[in-house]
Scaffold this motif. Structure first.
Motif, PDB file in Angstrom:
ATOM      1  N   ARG A 108       0.826  -1.218   0.000  1.00  0.00           N
ATOM      2  CA  ARG A 108       0.000   0.000   0.000  1.00  0.00           C
ATOM      3  C   ARG A 108       0.854   1.259   0.000  1.00  0.00           C
ATOM      4  NH1 ARG A 108      -4.489  -2.007   4.522  1.00  0.00           N
ATOM      5  NH2 ARG A 108      -5.500  -3.563   3.160  1.00  0.00           N
ATOM      6  N   GLU A 109       1.948   1.230   0.724  1.00  0.00           N
ATOM      7  CA  GLU A 109       2.837   2.395   0.716  1.00  0.00           C
ATOM      8  C   GLU A 109       3.431   2.617  -0.674  1.00  0.00           C
ATOM      9  OE1 GLU A 109       5.668   1.658   3.739  1.00  0.00           O
ATOM     10  OE2 GLU A 109       4.247   1.895   5.417  1.00  0.00           O
ATOM     11  N   LYS A 110       3.796   1.520  -1.339  1.00  0.00           N
ATOM     12  CA  LYS A 110       4.326   1.654  -2.703  1.00  0.00           C
ATOM     13  C   LYS A 110       3.251   2.180  -3.656  1.00  0.00           C
ATOM     14  CE  LYS A 110       7.569  -2.223  -2.233  1.00  0.00           C
ATOM     15  NZ  LYS A 110       7.910  -3.576  -2.763  1.00  0.00           N
ATOM     16  N   VAL A 111       2.041   1.608  -3.539  1.00  0.00           N
ATOM     17  CA  VAL A 111       0.968   2.002  -4.449  1.00  0.00           C
ATOM     18  C   VAL A 111       0.560   3.449  -4.209  1.00  0.00           C
ATOM     19  CG1 VAL A 111      -1.449   1.547  -5.040  1.00  0.00           C
ATOM     20  CG2 VAL A 111       0.143  -0.347  -4.786  1.00  0.00           C
ATOM     21  N   MET A 112       0.603   3.901  -2.969  1.00  0.00           N
ATOM     22  CA  MET A 112       0.234   5.284  -2.679  1.00  0.00           C
ATOM     23  C   MET A 112       1.165   6.250  -3.406  1.00  0.00           C
ATOM     24  SD  MET A 112      -0.322   7.120   1.020  1.00  0.00           S
ATOM     25  CE  MET A 112       1.359   6.720   1.533  1.00  0.00           C
ATOM     26  N   GLU A 113       2.451   5.990  -3.374  1.00  0.00           N
ATOM     27  CA  GLU A 113       3.401   6.837  -4.087  1.00  0.00           C
ATOM     28  C   GLU A 113       3.238   6.701  -5.598  1.00  0.00           C
ATOM     29  OE1 GLU A 113       5.264   9.045  -2.723  1.00  0.00           O
ATOM     30  OE2 GLU A 113       4.645   8.496  -0.686  1.00  0.00           O
ATOM     31  N   ALA A 114       3.037   5.455  -6.060  1.00  0.00           N
ATOM     32  CA  ALA A 114       2.854   5.249  -7.501  1.00  0.00           C
ATOM     33  C   ALA A 114       1.588   5.928  -8.002  1.00  0.00           C
ATOM     34  CB  ALA A 114       2.814   3.750  -7.812  1.00  0.00           C
ATOM     35  N   GLN A 115       0.532   5.929  -7.184  1.00  0.00           N
ATOM     36  CA  GLN A 115      -0.725   6.563  -7.609  1.00  0.00           C
ATOM     37  C   GLN A 115      -0.557   8.071  -7.750  1.00  0.00           C
ATOM     38  OE1 GLN A 115      -4.326   4.970  -6.000  1.00  0.00           O
ATOM     39  NE2 GLN A 115      -5.230   6.983  -5.739  1.00  0.00           N
ATOM     40  N   LYS A 116       0.221   8.684  -6.874  1.00  0.00           N
ATOM     41  CA  LYS A 116       0.479  10.119  -7.007  1.00  0.00           C
ATOM     42  C   LYS A 116       1.191  10.417  -8.322  1.00  0.00           C
ATOM     43  CE  LYS A 116       0.768  10.979  -2.012  1.00  0.00           C
ATOM     44  NZ  LYS A 116       1.637  11.412  -0.892  1.00  0.00           N
ATOM     45  N   THR A 117       2.197   9.615  -8.638  1.00  0.00           N
ATOM     46  CA  THR A 117       2.899   9.807  -9.905  1.00  0.00           C
ATOM     47  C   THR A 117       1.981   9.596 -11.093  1.00  0.00           C
ATOM     48  OG1 THR A 117       4.926   9.003  -8.832  1.00  0.00           O
ATOM     49  CG2 THR A 117       4.895   9.093 -11.244  1.00  0.00           C
ATOM     50  N   TYR A 118       1.151   8.546 -10.997  1.00  0.00           N
ATOM     51  CA  TYR A 118       0.229   8.231 -12.091  1.00  0.00           C
ATOM     52  C   TYR A 118      -0.784   9.366 -12.296  1.00  0.00           C
ATOM     53  CZ  TYR A 118      -3.114   5.517 -14.848  1.00  0.00           C
ATOM     54  OH  TYR A 118      -3.956   5.079 -15.822  1.00  0.00           O
ATOM     55  N   GLN A 119      -1.344   9.888 -11.211  1.00  0.00           N
ATOM     56  CA  GLN A 119      -2.318  10.973 -11.323  1.00  0.00           C
ATOM     57  C   GLN A 119      -1.690  12.243 -11.866  1.00  0.00           C
ATOM     58  OE1 GLN A 119      -3.983  11.264  -7.397  1.00  0.00           O
ATOM     59  NE2 GLN A 119      -5.317   9.487  -7.644  1.00  0.00           N
TER      60      GLN A 119
END
Length: 851
Positions: A447-458
């Protein structure tokens, strides 16, 4: 009343005193007869005067009391009138505020529709051709690392879906989920309580049901004979998992069966219907013109599916593009033309993480042309080892309703092999890890990885949106400039002519830049509404102002009626122009006749201007009155609809649903009892007939051959009677079944209407909640901005503190080095002194030894 009582009491007391005085005077002296009569007359006159005086005094007091009461009543009436006037003024203010709010909402609605029309006009031909069938590549960035890491497992399904249904164990599919609505309403089908939205990744289902975020985007649905629809969990997300059919003016869809879970990241085409035996009863059909509306109220009857299947063809096109599932189906451009109104092409925004912390973010949200969905990755290795906390039942015999051709055996074998492989993988993971603690740790790390990846993706997605918006703005600007240029070309020829009625060639021009687009019509309507609001706010004073000061919005006419003499289309007087034309004439004429003629013309122009101003004022007053009446009617109808029918509809819908459910349960129970009773009677009758036949056979066997022929005739008669009785019973059962089917259809129709009304009310509440959530989101963003600024200030303070600490350490290090250097120098000097002393001693010793 108190003053009157006092007057009466005082008059009675005076009369009593007078009578006492009279008695005293008569008893004190005994005059003669004449003197006695004279004194009596005098007493009577005095008493009469006193009585008249008392009555006069009493009347004056009563008049004063009446005047006081009258003054009090007058004051009270004036106070009531003042209160009523204040209430009327307050109501007028409230009505004006509501009217302004309604006008603002209308303007906002027109602006949104105009913006939507602009966005639709900004879609390229290539995008319109691919929309609904293929993915739009430039609408979504490339996949980001760690964005697909699993952040949840099947435990999320087991916990979150429990309040809305039940989990059942089956031998073929494992743990399956059945919603409560499926048991309460036998006409319920998947992908019907919601609406379709065409996105850049195909057709997405926007569900109205609380379990829709999971059951219509993960896993598959299957129809079990005698049990109803159930959902089999899966770990791959898609906008929808359905196969499509299209033909004529109808479009239909059916859920994919669970056997399609045997492959992950696999596409399905037109053969999926025949390979997996998807039956006709699994499809839902609607007319193409209703695809933009809520689906439930437009579903065609299931008994027409056999006809519609023959009139349509399969167009399923589910494929994978850049590790993303694209749910292809009918063409968006074709459906939009048949619908005949603006229908946006939505930008799909996937949320991998936020919905885990806030349940309100799990349902899909439509905002403008953006569709936000909760789509966490569920592809964990231990899913097959998880179990629901509460399993309602276990179904040993599960028979799936399929088409006559059935499913191909190869797909059944692959599905079984895939399930066994998942179980082996889960067992191996459980053997190598400690258990639930390792699951939680790994999910938290992901979840910590996905949270950072989601910010980049958005952030990347926002860049694409801004780039596409700039292109759309440039395109619209260029289009408007071309339209303005074309209008300016035709303007000189129309400047000195009054507007005439448009001919058919102008109205029906199919092409050309002079034809207004939908966006222009919406913007023009919004400008008219703003002009009407300006008229309402100005009042009588502005209506009586001079014509040259009137704004174009006040006097501009939406129709093509001719204007009065001397008035232009923008509402200004043409008198200044006429005066400019007559100025040379005035300068050139020097006699009295020219001056008189000039004065006459000026007077005529003044009269014409006054008449025109009066006509303008009258038209404005008429428009204001019509607008006021329209606003009052709208306000009255809206208040009546909101206050009068909302609660009644909700109560009536609840009551009717409960009554329908009770009636349906009672009818089902009665039907079951009736069938059991009939079966028991038939069984007893058959047993009695069999016993009678055996008894007759025994007796006939003992009798002679003479009765064998008679026995044969009796058996034939009994057989005929039994057949006739069975035929009558069968006909009665068919008639009862037909009546029950008609009653059930009527009940379903009533329930469908009730649910539709409830759904509309729920949509209205959802829009209000969406507005509230938007405001909350804005407040949250402001709070986050403040927190970010505070965090930056804290970081700056931390950096300053670190710099001071570094400077202090450097000073300490420098002082330490200096001390070390001084100590080293002292040691060096001491060593040199020791060496010098030693050499002196050695020299002295050598000298003493030499001597």
């Amino acid at each position: 009343m108190k003053p009157r009582r006092l007057i009466w009491a005082s008059s009675a007391l005076c009369l009593l005193i007078a009578s006492c005085d009279k008695n005293k005077s008569t008893s004190a002296a005994a005059p003669s007869g004449n003197e006695k009569s004279d004194s009596l007359a005098a007493d009577r006159a005095a008493l009469e005067d006193e009585r008249m005086e008392l009555e006069r005094h009493k009347l004056e007091e009563e008049r004063a009391a009446l005047d006081e009461e009258k003054a009090a009543l007058e004051a009270e009436r004036e106070a009531r009138l003042a209160d009523r006037e204040q209430d009327a003024d307050q109501r007028d203010l409230t009505l004006e505020e509501r009217q302004r709010a309604l006008a603002d909402r209308e303007i906002d609605l027109r602006d949104r529709e105009g913006e939507l029309a602009d966005r639709e006009a900004g879609l390229s031909d290539r995008e319109l051709e691919r929309a609904g069938q293929d993915s739009l590549d430039d609408w979504e960035p490339e996949p980001v690392a760690d964005y697909q890491e699993p952040v949840a497992d099947y435990g999320t399904f087991y916990e979150d879906l429990q309040p809305y249904g039940s989990w059942v164990e089956t031998p073929t599919y494992g743990y399956v989920y059945q919603p409560t609505i499926c048991v309460q309403d036998t006409s319920w089908r998947p992908y019907t309580r919601g609406r379709w939205a065409c996105t850049n990744r195909g057709w997405a289902w926007v569900s109205d049901e609380p379990f829709g975020w999971a059951c219509f985007h993960y896993g598959r649905w299957t129809l079990i004979n005698g049990r109803g629809w159930v959902w089999v969990p899966g770990d791959e997300w898609a906008p929808s998992w359905v196969c499509w059919r299209e033909g004529g003016d109808c479009v239909g869809w059916a859920p994919l069966p669970p056997e399609t879970l045997c492959y992950r990241g696999h596409g399905w085409g037109k053969d999926v219907e025949g390979d997996f035996g998807i039956g006709h009863g699994c499809f839902t059909f609607v007319h193409c013109k209703n695809m933009a509306d809520p689906i439930w109220r437009h579903c065609l009857p299931i008994n027409q599916n056999g006809i519609l299947i023959n009139q349509t063809t399969n167009i399923t096109n589910i494929h994978v593009d850049h590790d993303r599932v694209v749910s292809g189906g009918p063409r968006f451009e074709k459906l939009r033309q048949l619908i005949g109104r603006p229908w946006p092409l939505y930008q799909l925004d996937t949320d991998r993480f936020q919905g885990l912390r806030d349940l309100a973010h799990r349902n899909a949200e439509l905002r403008g042309n953006r569709l936000t969905v909760f789509a966490p990755s569920m592809n964990t290795r231990w899913n097959a080892e998880l179990k629901p906390q509460r399993v309602t039942a276990k179904w040993d015999n599960v028979k799936v309703e399929r088409a006559e051709s059935g499913i191909k055996p190869e797909w059944t074998d692959r599905f079984r092999e895939a399930r066994e492989k998942q179980k082996e993988q889960a067992v191996a993971w459980k053997r190598d890890n400690a258990g639930s603690e390792d699951m939680k740790k790994q999910l938290q790390a992901n979840r910590e990885k996905v949270m950072e990846a989601q910010k980049t993706y958005q952030a990347k997605q926002q860049e694409l949106i801004e780039a596409r918006r700039e292109k759309l703005t440039e395109k619209l600007t260029e289009k408007r400039e071309q339209q303005q240029a074309s209008k300016e070309k035709t303007l000189p020829g129309m400047a000195n002519r009054q507007p005439a009625k448009p001919d058919k060639t102008t109205q029906e021009a199919p092409t050309g830049t002079d034809k207004p687009t939908l966006a222009e019509r919406q913007r023009e309507l919004a400008e008219r509404v703003r002009g009407n609001r300006g008229q309402q706010g100005q009042g009588e004073g502005v209506a009586q102002a001079e014509a040259p000061r009137a704004t174009p919005d006040r006097t501009a006419r939406p129709d093509n009626t001719p204007l009065p003499e001397g008035m232009t289309r923008n509402g200004r007087d043409r008198q200044p122009q006429l005066q400019k034309q007559e100025q040379p004439l005035q300068r050139g004429q020097g006699n009295d006749g020219a001056v008189a003629q000039d004065n006459n013309r000026r007077q005529q122009l003044e009269d014409a201007r006054a008449q025109q101003q009066e006509q303008v004022r009258q038209r404005q007053e008429e428009n204001r009155q019509r607008q006021e009446e329209a606003r009052q009617n709208q306000e009255k109808s809206r208040t009546d609809a909101e206050e009068g029918t909302r609660r009644q509809q909700m109560e009536e819908a609840r009551r009717q649903q409960q009554e329908a459910a009770r009636e349906k349960a009672d009818q089902a129970r009665q039907q079951q009892d009736e069938r059991q009773r009939q079966m028991e009677e038939n069984r007893q009758r058959q047993q009695e007939q069999a016993r009678d036949q055996q008894e007759q056979a025994r007796r006939q066997a003992e009798e002679n051959g003479r009765r064998q022929q008679q026995e044969q005739m009796q058996r034939q008669q009994q057989e005929q009677a039994r057949q006739q009785q069975e035929e009558r019973a069968r006909a009665q059962q068919e008639e009862r079944a037909r009546q029950q089917e008609q009653a059930r259809q009527q009940q379903e129709e009533r329930a469908r209407e009730q649910q539709e009304r409830a759904r509309q009310q729920e949509e209205q509440r959802a829009r209000q909640q969406e507005e509230m959530q938007r405001r909350q989101e804005e407040a949250r963003q402001r709070q986050e901005e403040n927190a970010r600024q505070q965090e930056q200030a804290r970081q700056q303070q931390e950096q300053a503190r670190q710099q001071q600490e570094q400077a202090r350490q450097q000073q300490q290090e420098e002082s330490r080095r200096q001390q070390e250097e001084s100590r080293r120098q002292q040691e060096e000097s001491r060593r040199q002194d020791d060496e010098r002393n030693r050499k002196q001693q050695e020299e002295s010793q050598r000298q003493r030894g030499g001597r």
